[in-house]
Write a protein that holds these residues in place. Structure first.
Motif, PDB file in Angstrom:
ATOM      1  N   ILE A 103     -25.275 -47.755  59.892  1.00  0.00           N
ATOM      2  CA  ILE A 103     -24.571 -47.276  58.705  1.00  0.00           C
ATOM      3  C   ILE A 103     -23.214 -46.705  59.078  1.00  0.00           C
ATOM      4  CG2 ILE A 103     -24.706 -45.788  56.683  1.00  0.00           C
ATOM      5  CD1 ILE A 103     -26.800 -48.049  56.845  1.00  0.00           C
ATOM      6  N   TRP A 104     -23.142 -46.019  60.210  1.00  0.00           N
ATOM      7  CA  TRP A 104     -21.880 -45.430  60.638  1.00  0.00           C
ATOM      8  C   TRP A 104     -20.839 -46.508  60.915  1.00  0.00           C
ATOM      9  CZ3 TRP A 104     -19.492 -40.978  60.481  1.00  0.00           C
ATOM     10  CH2 TRP A 104     -18.333 -40.819  61.246  1.00  0.00           C
ATOM     11  N   ASN A 105     -21.244 -47.625  61.501  1.00  0.00           N
ATOM     12  CA  ASN A 105     -20.304 -48.712  61.766  1.00  0.00           C
ATOM     13  C   ASN A 105     -19.671 -49.225  60.478  1.00  0.00           C
ATOM     14  OD1 ASN A 105     -20.685 -48.622  64.524  1.00  0.00           O
ATOM     15  ND2 ASN A 105     -22.216 -50.243  64.551  1.00  0.00           N
ATOM     16  N   PHE A 106     -20.451 -49.277  59.414  1.00  0.00           N
ATOM     17  CA  PHE A 106     -19.897 -49.695  58.119  1.00  0.00           C
ATOM     18  C   PHE A 106     -18.892 -48.675  57.606  1.00  0.00           C
ATOM     19  CE2 PHE A 106     -19.783 -49.689  53.515  1.00  0.00           C
ATOM     20  CZ  PHE A 106     -19.644 -51.038  53.202  1.00  0.00           C
ATOM     21  N   ILE A 107     -19.259 -47.402  57.655  1.00  0.00           N
ATOM     22  CA  ILE A 107     -18.376 -46.344  57.148  1.00  0.00           C
ATOM     23  C   ILE A 107     -17.080 -46.284  57.952  1.00  0.00           C
ATOM     24  CG2 ILE A 107     -18.141 -43.849  56.833  1.00  0.00           C
ATOM     25  CD1 ILE A 107     -21.156 -43.739  56.327  1.00  0.00           C
ATOM     26  N   SER A 108     -17.204 -46.252  59.281  1.00  0.00           N
ATOM     27  CA  SER A 108     -16.009 -46.149  60.118  1.00  0.00           C
ATOM     28  C   SER A 108     -15.140 -47.393  60.015  1.00  0.00           C
ATOM     29  CB  SER A 108     -16.408 -45.912  61.577  1.00  0.00           C
ATOM     30  OG  SER A 108     -17.162 -47.007  62.085  1.00  0.00           O
ATOM     31  N   CYS A 110     -14.726 -49.267  57.314  1.00  0.00           N
ATOM     32  CA  CYS A 110     -13.983 -49.178  56.059  1.00  0.00           C
ATOM     33  C   CYS A 110     -12.828 -48.189  56.167  1.00  0.00           C
ATOM     34  CB  CYS A 110     -14.910 -48.768  54.916  1.00  0.00           C
ATOM     35  SG  CYS A 110     -16.092 -50.050  54.416  1.00  0.00           S
ATOM     36  N   ILE A 111     -13.016 -47.121  56.932  1.00  0.00           N
ATOM     37  CA  ILE A 111     -11.960 -46.121  57.064  1.00  0.00           C
ATOM     38  C   ILE A 111     -10.858 -46.611  57.996  1.00  0.00           C
ATOM     39  CG2 ILE A 111     -11.414 -43.786  57.855  1.00  0.00           C
ATOM     40  CD1 ILE A 111     -14.222 -42.945  57.034  1.00  0.00           C
ATOM     41  N   LYS A 112     -11.238 -47.034  59.199  1.00  0.00           N
ATOM     42  CA  LYS A 112     -10.232 -47.382  60.210  1.00  0.00           C
ATOM     43  C   LYS A 112      -9.534 -48.703  59.888  1.00  0.00           C
ATOM     44  CE  LYS A 112     -12.949 -46.890  63.833  1.00  0.00           C
ATOM     45  NZ  LYS A 112     -13.355 -46.795  65.262  1.00  0.00           N
ATOM     46  N   GLU A 113     -10.300 -49.743  59.599  1.00  0.00           N
ATOM     47  CA  GLU A 113      -9.667 -51.016  59.261  1.00  0.00           C
ATOM     48  C   GLU A 113      -9.058 -50.973  57.866  1.00  0.00           C
ATOM     49  OE1 GLU A 113     -11.711 -54.652  60.103  1.00  0.00           O
ATOM     50  OE2 GLU A 113     -12.918 -53.724  61.685  1.00  0.00           O
ATOM     51  N   GLY A 114      -9.638 -50.155  56.988  1.00  0.00           N
ATOM     52  CA  GLY A 114      -9.087 -50.028  55.642  1.00  0.00           C
ATOM     53  C   GLY A 114      -7.705 -49.425  55.631  1.00  0.00           C
ATOM     54  N   SER A 115      -7.408 -48.561  56.603  1.00  0.00           N
ATOM     55  CA  SER A 115      -6.086 -47.948  56.647  1.00  0.00           C
ATOM     56  C   SER A 115      -4.998 -48.953  56.996  1.00  0.00           C
ATOM     57  CB  SER A 115      -6.076 -46.799  57.667  1.00  0.00           C
ATOM     58  OG  SER A 115      -6.335 -47.291  58.970  1.00  0.00           O
ATOM     59  N   VAL A 134      -7.983 -57.990  46.130  1.00  0.00           N
ATOM     60  CA  VAL A 134      -8.636 -59.073  46.868  1.00  0.00           C
ATOM     61  C   VAL A 134      -8.790 -58.695  48.334  1.00  0.00           C
ATOM     62  CG1 VAL A 134      -8.257 -61.404  47.795  1.00  0.00           C
ATOM     63  CG2 VAL A 134      -8.049 -60.987  45.352  1.00  0.00           C
ATOM     64  N   HIS A 135      -7.780 -58.062  48.890  1.00  0.00           N
ATOM     65  CA  HIS A 135      -7.814 -57.680  50.297  1.00  0.00           C
ATOM     66  C   HIS A 135      -8.799 -56.533  50.533  1.00  0.00           C
ATOM     67  CE1 HIS A 135      -4.317 -60.254  50.535  1.00  0.00           C
ATOM     68  NE2 HIS A 135      -3.731 -59.534  49.596  1.00  0.00           N
ATOM     69  N   ILE A 136      -8.990 -55.698  49.518  1.00  0.00           N
ATOM     70  CA  ILE A 136      -9.987 -54.626  49.613  1.00  0.00           C
ATOM     71  C   ILE A 136     -11.387 -55.218  49.651  1.00  0.00           C
ATOM     72  CG2 ILE A 136     -10.888 -52.545  48.521  1.00  0.00           C
ATOM     73  CD1 ILE A 136      -8.021 -52.269  49.509  1.00  0.00           C
ATOM     74  N   TYR A 137     -11.679 -56.110  48.704  1.00  0.00           N
ATOM     75  CA  TYR A 137     -13.000 -56.733  48.653  1.00  0.00           C
ATOM     76  C   TYR A 137     -13.278 -57.555  49.908  1.00  0.00           C
ATOM     77  CZ  TYR A 137     -12.839 -55.486  43.689  1.00  0.00           C
ATOM     78  OH  TYR A 137     -12.753 -54.808  42.507  1.00  0.00           O
ATOM     79  N   ARG A 138     -12.244 -58.191  50.415  1.00  0.00           N
ATOM     80  CA  ARG A 138     -12.398 -58.990  51.634  1.00  0.00           C
ATOM     81  C   ARG A 138     -12.862 -58.131  52.805  1.00  0.00           C
ATOM     82  NH1 ARG A 138      -7.231 -61.905  54.626  1.00  0.00           N
ATOM     83  NH2 ARG A 138      -8.306 -62.615  56.525  1.00  0.00           N
ATOM     84  N   GLN A 143     -17.288 -55.998  56.374  1.00  0.00           N
ATOM     85  CA  GLN A 143     -18.093 -54.906  56.923  1.00  0.00           C
ATOM     86  C   GLN A 143     -19.552 -55.018  56.485  1.00  0.00           C
ATOM     87  OE1 GLN A 143     -17.009 -52.826  59.193  1.00  0.00           O
ATOM     88  NE2 GLN A 143     -14.936 -53.689  59.084  1.00  0.00           N
ATOM     89  N   LEU A 144     -19.779 -55.529  55.288  1.00  0.00           N
ATOM     90  CA  LEU A 144     -21.148 -55.722  54.811  1.00  0.00           C
ATOM     91  C   LEU A 144     -21.839 -56.826  55.604  1.00  0.00           C
ATOM     92  CD1 LEU A 144     -23.132 -54.682  52.699  1.00  0.00           C
ATOM     93  CD2 LEU A 144     -22.313 -56.447  51.134  1.00  0.00           C
ATOM     94  N   LEU A 145     -21.107 -57.845  55.995  1.00  0.00           N
ATOM     95  CA  LEU A 145     -21.668 -58.893  56.846  1.00  0.00           C
ATOM     96  C   LEU A 145     -22.028 -58.343  58.218  1.00  0.00           C
ATOM     97  CD1 LEU A 145     -19.368 -61.953  55.989  1.00  0.00           C
ATOM     98  CD2 LEU A 145     -21.769 -61.637  55.358  1.00  0.00           C
ATOM     99  N   PHE A 146     -21.180 -57.478  58.766  1.00  0.00           N
ATOM    100  CA  PHE A 146     -21.506 -56.813  60.026  1.00  0.00           C
ATOM    101  C   PHE A 146     -22.819 -56.038  59.888  1.00  0.00           C
ATOM    102  CE2 PHE A 146     -16.794 -56.549  61.386  1.00  0.00           C
ATOM    103  CZ  PHE A 146     -16.894 -57.766  62.026  1.00  0.00           C
ATOM    104  N   LEU A 147     -22.942 -55.295  58.797  1.00  0.00           N
ATOM    105  CA  LEU A 147     -24.149 -54.504  58.566  1.00  0.00           C
ATOM    106  C   LEU A 147     -25.374 -55.405  58.458  1.00  0.00           C
ATOM    107  CD1 LEU A 147     -24.436 -51.416  56.281  1.00  0.00           C
ATOM    108  CD2 LEU A 147     -26.161 -53.188  56.124  1.00  0.00           C
ATOM    109  N   ALA A 148     -25.231 -56.541  57.773  1.00  0.00           N
ATOM    110  CA  ALA A 148     -26.357 -57.472  57.625  1.00  0.00           C
ATOM    111  C   ALA A 148     -26.813 -58.017  58.977  1.00  0.00           C
ATOM    112  CB  ALA A 148     -25.959 -58.616  56.700  1.00  0.00           C
ATOM    113  N   HIS A 149     -25.854 -58.293  59.853  1.00  0.00           N
ATOM    114  CA  HIS A 149     -26.217 -58.739  61.195  1.00  0.00           C
ATOM    115  C   HIS A 149     -26.995 -57.649  61.943  1.00  0.00           C
ATOM    116  CE1 HIS A 149     -23.274 -61.988  60.588  1.00  0.00           C
ATOM    117  NE2 HIS A 149     -23.861 -62.598  61.607  1.00  0.00           N
TER     118      HIS A 149
END
Length: 293
Positions: A103-108, A110-115, A134-138, A143-149
């Motif tokens: 879960i932390w990998n998803f949160i971090s 979104c924060i770090k790459e989102g910036s 579009v770039h936000i959803y992308r 990150q959701l795909l990473f979490l699914a893996h």
């Protein structure tokens, strides 16, 4: 005889409104339209998000499986180390660490790459006529795909260290949906701010690293509370950290632990406040992003 210079009838002057003109690009309506239009272009960002993962591992033998391997090795190393330091049962502690790290990998992410989401997509923003969201959803989709893996790690742990999982496991689904919604507003908020102020991205990177050790991932509040005294009192400081509550609403159902309702209320409150703040920022500065990148 009439005088040619006779006084003519005065024409009424046109009335001018004293109300300030508001740019149509700086309204909540346009901000909502951008979000909805971007979501409707899901075929685009779904494909781009998946392409990002394929591009990252295109020359590797295992491909995206490296996502799972890297997270699994990290979770195992941290679980073994801190279970010895805290003298905890590995069967109880390792799932706590692993799910928390997933879960932390998803949160971090979104924060770090989102910036840097708009800076990274400078070319597309200037050339592709699409919604900014579009770039936000992308990014959130990636990150959701990473979490699914990484969920594969949780499945393996539940097989190796079986534990009773009741209907409470279903609570992880709405918790995950809340996490995704928060990923959207976090990426949007920090993406716009960091595009304008480029020092924000490295600052966030350092703060996220600090927050990792302040969040109960490689340690538990229960362990500190059992020691009693001042240590138990300091354990209550974890309640101030909102990231702790985001982890708990997903991790507790997935590892078969009870969860208090106040975690949900705190997460819902933070979600509402974050969405409102992100919408205000988007309404005000959405149109300037193409000039800042």
């Amino acid at each position: 005889m009439s005088n040619d210079s006779s006084t003519e009838t005065a024409q009424p002057e046109p009335q001018t409104s004293s109300a300030p003109l508001v740019s149509d690009s700086r309204t909540f309506k346009r901000a909502f339209e951008d979000l909805t239009r971007g979501f409707s272009q899901r075929q685009l960002w779904l494909q781009l998000g998946w392409q990002d993962i394929k591009q990252r591992y295109r020359r590797s033998t295992l491909g995206p499986i490296w996502i799972t391997v890297a997270t699994g090795v990290m979770a195992l190393a941290l679980g073994l180390l801190y279970s010895v330091l805290f003298q905890m049962d590995l069967a109880e502690f390792l799932p706590h660490v692993a799910v928390g790290l997933i879960i932390w990998n998803f949160i971090s992410g979104c924060i770090k790459e989102g910036s840097e989401v708009f800076i990274y997509n400078e070319g597309l923003i200037k050339q592709l006529p699409s919604a900014l969201s579009v770039h936000i959803y992308r990014l959130v989709w990636k990150q959701l795909l990473f979490l699914a893996h990484n969920i594969i790690i949780w499945v393996i742990l539940m097989i190796v260290f079986p534990r009773p999982l009741g209907w409470e496991l279903l609570l992880a689904l709405p918790a995950l949906a809340l996490l995704v919604v928060n990923g959207v507003w976090v990426t949007l908020l920090f993406g716009i701010i960091a595009t304008r102020f480029r020092d924000v991205a490295p600052l966030l990177d350092s703060l996220v690293q600090l927050a990792f050790y302040m969040t109960p991932i490689v340690w538990t509040t229960a362990t500190l509370e059992q020691q009693g005294g001042d240590v138990a009192e300091r354990a209550k400081l974890a309640q101030i950290n909102p990231l702790y509550h985001y982890l708990e609403i997903i991790r507790a159902p997935m590892i078969g632990e009870p969860i208090d309702a106040y975690h949900w209320w705190i997460v819902l409150g933070c979600t509402a406040a974050g969405l409102l703040l992100a919408l205000v920022i988007m309404r005000q500065y959405r149109s300037r992003v193409p000039y800042w990148v």
